[in-house]
Design a protein around this motif. Structure first.
Motif, PDB file in Angstrom:
ATOM      1  N   TRP A  22       0.807  -0.944  -0.087  1.00  0.00           N
ATOM      2  CA  TRP A  22       0.040  -0.199   0.147  1.00  0.00           C
ATOM      3  C   TRP A  22       1.050   1.089  -0.053  1.00  0.00           C
ATOM      4  O   TRP A  22       0.844   2.339  -0.316  1.00  0.00           O
ATOM      5  N   MET A  39     -10.042   4.995   1.056  1.00  0.00           N
ATOM      6  CA  MET A  39      -9.602   3.752   1.466  1.00  0.00           C
ATOM      7  C   MET A  39     -10.794   3.062   1.911  1.00  0.00           C
ATOM      8  O   MET A  39     -10.990   2.371   2.721  1.00  0.00           O
ATOM      9  N   CYS A  40     -11.062   5.005   3.247  1.00  0.00           N
ATOM     10  CA  CYS A  40     -12.022   4.238   3.702  1.00  0.00           C
ATOM     11  C   CYS A  40     -13.087   4.382   4.494  1.00  0.00           C
ATOM     12  O   CYS A  40     -13.613   5.083   3.312  1.00  0.00           O
ATOM     13  N   PHE A  41     -14.146   3.848   4.914  1.00  0.00           N
ATOM     14  CA  PHE A  41     -14.983   2.605   5.335  1.00  0.00           C
ATOM     15  C   PHE A  41     -15.787   4.066   5.095  1.00  0.00           C
ATOM     16  O   PHE A  41     -17.306   4.977   4.874  1.00  0.00           O
ATOM     17  N   ILE A  42     -15.418   4.474   6.533  1.00  0.00           N
ATOM     18  CA  ILE A  42     -16.347   5.535   7.885  1.00  0.00           C
ATOM     19  C   ILE A  42     -16.281   6.663   6.469  1.00  0.00           C
ATOM     20  O   ILE A  42     -17.336   7.488   6.004  1.00  0.00           O
ATOM     21  N   CYS A  50     -12.334   8.798  10.211  1.00  0.00           N
ATOM     22  CA  CYS A  50     -12.146   8.208  10.944  1.00  0.00           C
ATOM     23  C   CYS A  50     -10.870   7.876  12.074  1.00  0.00           C
ATOM     24  O   CYS A  50     -10.425   9.099  11.364  1.00  0.00           O
ATOM     25  N   SER A  52      -7.894   7.124  11.962  1.00  0.00           N
ATOM     26  CA  SER A  52      -6.808   6.273  11.278  1.00  0.00           C
ATOM     27  C   SER A  52      -6.715   7.000  10.393  1.00  0.00           C
ATOM     28  O   SER A  52      -5.768   6.380   9.448  1.00  0.00           O
ATOM     29  N   CYS A  53      -7.506   8.316  10.240  1.00  0.00           N
ATOM     30  CA  CYS A  53      -8.009   8.773   8.613  1.00  0.00           C
ATOM     31  C   CYS A  53      -6.505   9.316   8.101  1.00  0.00           C
ATOM     32  O   CYS A  53      -6.095  10.296   9.275  1.00  0.00           O
ATOM     33  N   MET A  76      -1.227   7.733  15.182  1.00  0.00           N
ATOM     34  CA  MET A  76      -0.303   7.139  15.495  1.00  0.00           C
ATOM     35  C   MET A  76      -0.109   5.962  13.780  1.00  0.00           C
ATOM     36  O   MET A  76       0.720   4.682  13.689  1.00  0.00           O
ATOM     37  N   LEU A  79       3.157   4.823  15.108  1.00  0.00           N
ATOM     38  CA  LEU A  79       2.695   3.948  15.483  1.00  0.00           C
ATOM     39  C   LEU A  79       3.030   2.809  14.537  1.00  0.00           C
ATOM     40  O   LEU A  79       3.588   1.414  14.761  1.00  0.00           O
ATOM     41  N   ILE A  80       2.433   2.642  13.540  1.00  0.00           N
ATOM     42  CA  ILE A  80       2.131   2.063  12.452  1.00  0.00           C
ATOM     43  C   ILE A  80       3.271   1.752  12.021  1.00  0.00           C
ATOM     44  O   ILE A  80       3.830   0.570  11.440  1.00  0.00           O
ATOM     45  N   VAL A 126      -8.142   7.706  21.801  1.00  0.00           N
ATOM     46  CA  VAL A 126      -8.444   7.027  20.298  1.00  0.00           C
ATOM     47  C   VAL A 126      -9.390   8.670  20.055  1.00  0.00           C
ATOM     48  O   VAL A 126      -8.917   8.863  19.032  1.00  0.00           O
ATOM     49  N   TRP A 130      -9.103  11.217  17.111  1.00  0.00           N
ATOM     50  CA  TRP A 130     -11.279  11.651  16.248  1.00  0.00           C
ATOM     51  C   TRP A 130     -11.246  12.982  16.543  1.00  0.00           C
ATOM     52  O   TRP A 130     -11.517  13.434  15.270  1.00  0.00           O
TER      53      TRP A 130
END
Lengths: 138, 112
Positions: A22, A39-42, A50, A52-53, A76, A79-80, A126, A130
């Motif tokens: 990715w 790619m984010c659903f929300i 969201c 983590s966007c 985040m 962290l990733i 989190v 957000w």
């Protein structure tokens, strides 16, 4: 805790490979804040980001050495980046030495995450992230 | 344990387990001692339907995985926007099975 060693390692290695693919594709398409593939659903359904966007952009900024921009886009991402960089090294060294230290670490972390003393501050972090994401309009 | 108690347990808790596990659970329950009945009859199981609802509503933040106790996978799902949306959709179909397997793990602590 329920995982066998090989299943967990398989899942995490697959996830890391998907993550690297990715990141590579994102570099290829030139996603650097200006244009992004959603790619984010929300976000695609509600138009609200969201928690983590923005982490793809954050990781890309980190790769290019722009720490502050990366932190601003989404903390985040750090962290990733840490997980995606260290997990494969740890897992492969585990496989070579035939130990299961990563599995033990994972189970220990899972036990910690179930304790309210750890989970409540993390959930709050989190949620704060957000709210910040929504305010920034990532 | 006597058959009546075991059959009552299976009738009221059958929906929490995979169908191919129920026979094994029944046989183990018949074999174990009567003194464990109180502990076994009061175990709280996770409802597969609840986790399916949570998965549909908040699956892309990994809440469904947190609820059934897979905190590690939950964090993974949260960090990646629900595995780029793919994992979210896969979990709509997998979460009930995962919940039932968690329930089996829970009851297995008492069966052996």
């Amino acid at each position: 805790m329920s995982f066998s060693r090989n299943k967990l390692y398989g899942i995490i290695l697959t996830a890391c490979i998907a993550g690297y693919t990715w990141i590579y594709l994102s570099c290829l398409w030139g996603i650097k804040g200006s244009r992004s593939v959603n790619m984010c659903f929300i976000k695609s359904i509600t138009n609200i980001p969201c928690p983590s966007c923005g982490s793809t952009r954050s990781v890309l900024a980190l790769i290019n050495g722009r720490f502050l921009e990366s932190l601003y886009l989404n903390p985040m991402g750090f962290l990733i980046a840490i997980i995606i960089f260290f997990a494969p090294i740890w897992i492969i060294s585990d496989m070579v030495t035939k130990s299961s230290s990563f599995l033990m670490f994972y189970s220990k972390m899972e036990r910690y995450l179930k304790k309210p003393a750890f989970s409540i501050p993390l959930i709050l972090l989190v949620i704060i992230n957000w709210i910040w994401n929504i305010k920034k309009g990532i | 344990m006597d058959t009546q108690k075991v059959d009552m347990f299976i009738l009221s808790n059958g929906k929490f387990f995979e169908s191919h596990h129920i026979n094994m659970i029944r046989e183990r329950l018949l074999a174990i001692d009567d003194s464990k009945w109180v502990a076994i009859s009061t175990i709280q199981f996770k409802d597969p339907t609840t986790s399916l609802i949570v998965s549909i509503l908040a699956g892309s933040m990994g809440i469904d995985r947190f609820i059934i106790g897979d905190s590690g996978l939950g964090v993974g799902k949260l960090l990646t926007c629900g595995g780029f949306g793919i994992w979210t959709i896969v979990d709509w179909f997998q979460i009930q099975k995962a919940t039932r397997e968690k329930n089996l793990e829970k009851i297995q602590q008492f069966l052996y």
